[in-house]
Design an enzyme around this catalytic site. Structure first.
Site, short mmCIF file in Angstrom:
data_model
loop_
_atom_site.label_atom_id
_atom_site.label_comp_id
_atom_site.label_asym_id
_atom_site.label_seq_id
_atom_site.Cartn_x
_atom_site.Cartn_y
_atom_site.Cartn_z
N GLY A 1 3.80 6.30 -0.04
CA GLY A 1 4.52 6.05 -1.43
C GLY A 1 4.78 4.52 -1.57
CB SER B 1 -0.99 -0.04 1.35
OG SER B 1 -1.79 1.28 1.47
CG HIS B 2 0.63 4.79 -2.46
ND1 HIS B 2 0.30 3.71 -3.23
CD2 HIS B 2 0.96 5.75 -3.30
CE1 HIS B 2 0.63 4.08 -4.47
NE2 HIS B 2 1.05 5.39 -4.49
CB SER B 3 -0.81 4.20 3.91
OG SER B 3 -1.07 3.91 5.26
CB SER C 1 3.39 4.64 -7.67
OG SER C 1 3.16 4.66 -6.07
#
Lengths: 205, 136
Positions: free
Chosen positions: B50, B13-15, B77
């Site tokens: 990210g 995950s981005h987090s 991303s």
């Protein structure tokens, strides 16, 4: 012929250019993205400069492959795997030669650009970095300056386009009227390449 | 079924907190026996938002038991980073697959299936099927 040192200096020039233009990239990205393109690339290229100083790769291909690997590891946003793929595929296409011709490099770059399109599922006209990279790769076969000019024109040409990829595509028609940050940073990279060629004796720029 | 033969699951995950929480949720809902190895790879190494290839590489290595690794991802991303790592061929364990599935629902289905001893194809199918569960 383009040697290992040429590619190392290109990466250093690209890092300096990204550093200098980071605020502008982030400003463009705040209009249609999540306002981190400048800082993400700045972090990535700073890491590239550092690793190239430390590891001193022995061939042009190795320089680009290592730089690409570094971008994928450190950028954090989508531009990491996209630029990482561009440099790694270009580097792999260059093979193990100590020096490469401009024609070889243009061909390798075209392979790298094609890999970027494949990874992101994007085409010309989607308002992405490809709009700068595709014409640049084509022009590079004959001229470094021509490639820089084509990349710059390609980036400017993204202004009236509607984004069809990435976060900007969520904005639909509201993405029209803004220059794409990815195409802009791609143009910086190609401009850094032309500047490196101009500063190099024996390279027809 | 011994732990050696279970498919590993990586949650990108981005987090960081999202990846960790979804891993915890999936483990919790799959409980009842030995749960399959699950590793979160969320955010950047410094804690920011990210995607980090390094964290993904490490997570995949940590859950690899030789039966394959299923990678579930959230947005943009994360998808591109895993795809580019798979394209390199040597950055993720052999038999690693990017699974097309909704992140939370797919993670639960994947961990339940892997914990029950399902192979990589079964884990992938179960996670992807989560797209078919309509909520209205």
């Amino acid at each position: 012929m383009l040697d290992t040192d040429f590619f190392r200096r290109w990466m250093t020039a690209a890092a300096a250019s990204v550093e200098r233009e980071a605020d502008q990239l982030t400003e463009l990205d705040s209009a249609i993205g999540d306002a981190d393109h400048g800082s993400n690339l700045q972090r990535g290229f700073a890491a590239v400069t550092e690793v190239l100083e430390k590891d001193a790769p022995a061939t042009p291909g190795a320089v680009l492959t290592l730089a690409g690997r570094q971008l994928i590891s450190t950028v954090g946003g989508a531009s990491g795997p996209l630029y990482g793929t561009l440099l790694r595929r270009t580097g792999k296409a260059l093979g193990d030669d100590d020096e490469v011709t401009q024609a070889q490099f243009a061909q390798a770059l075209a392979a790298g650009v094609a890999a970027v399109g494949q990874l992101g599922g994007a085409q010309a006209g989607d308002k992405t970095m490809l709009d700068a990279l595709l014409p640049a790769a084509e022009a590079l076969a004959t001229s470094f300056d021509g490639a820089a000019e084509a990349a710059r024109a390609g980036a400017v040409a993204t202004v009236p386009m509607q984004a069809r990829k990435g976060r900007a595509s969520y904005l639909g028609e509201r993405s029209i009227g803004h220059q794409d940050p990815g195409a802009t940073s791609a143009a910086l990279l190609v401009e850094a390449l032309a500047a490196t060629a101009t500063a190099t004796d024996g390279v027809d720029a | 079924m011994s732990d050696e033969q279970q498919v590993g699951i990586v949650l990108v995950s981005h987090s960081g907190p999202v990846a960790e929480s979804v891993a915890e949720l999936a483990r919790g809902l799959a409980a009842g026996g030995v749960t399959a190895p699950v590793a979160p790879a969320g955010g950047l190494p410094n804690g920011g938002l990210g995607t980090s290839a390094e964290l993904i590489e490490r997570a995949a290595a940590s859950v690899d038991r030789g039966a394959g690794v299923a990678v579930l991802v959230d947005l943009g991303s994360a998808v591109l980073t895993v795809k580019s790592m798979l394209a390199e061929g040597d950055e993720l364990p052999e038999n690693t697959r990017l699974v097309d599935a909704p992140f939370v629902e797919g993670a639960v289905a994947a961990v339940v299936t892997a914990s029950a001893g399902g192979d990589l194809a079964a884990v992938e199918a179960a996670a992807s099927e989560a797209y078919g569960y309509r909520k209205t």
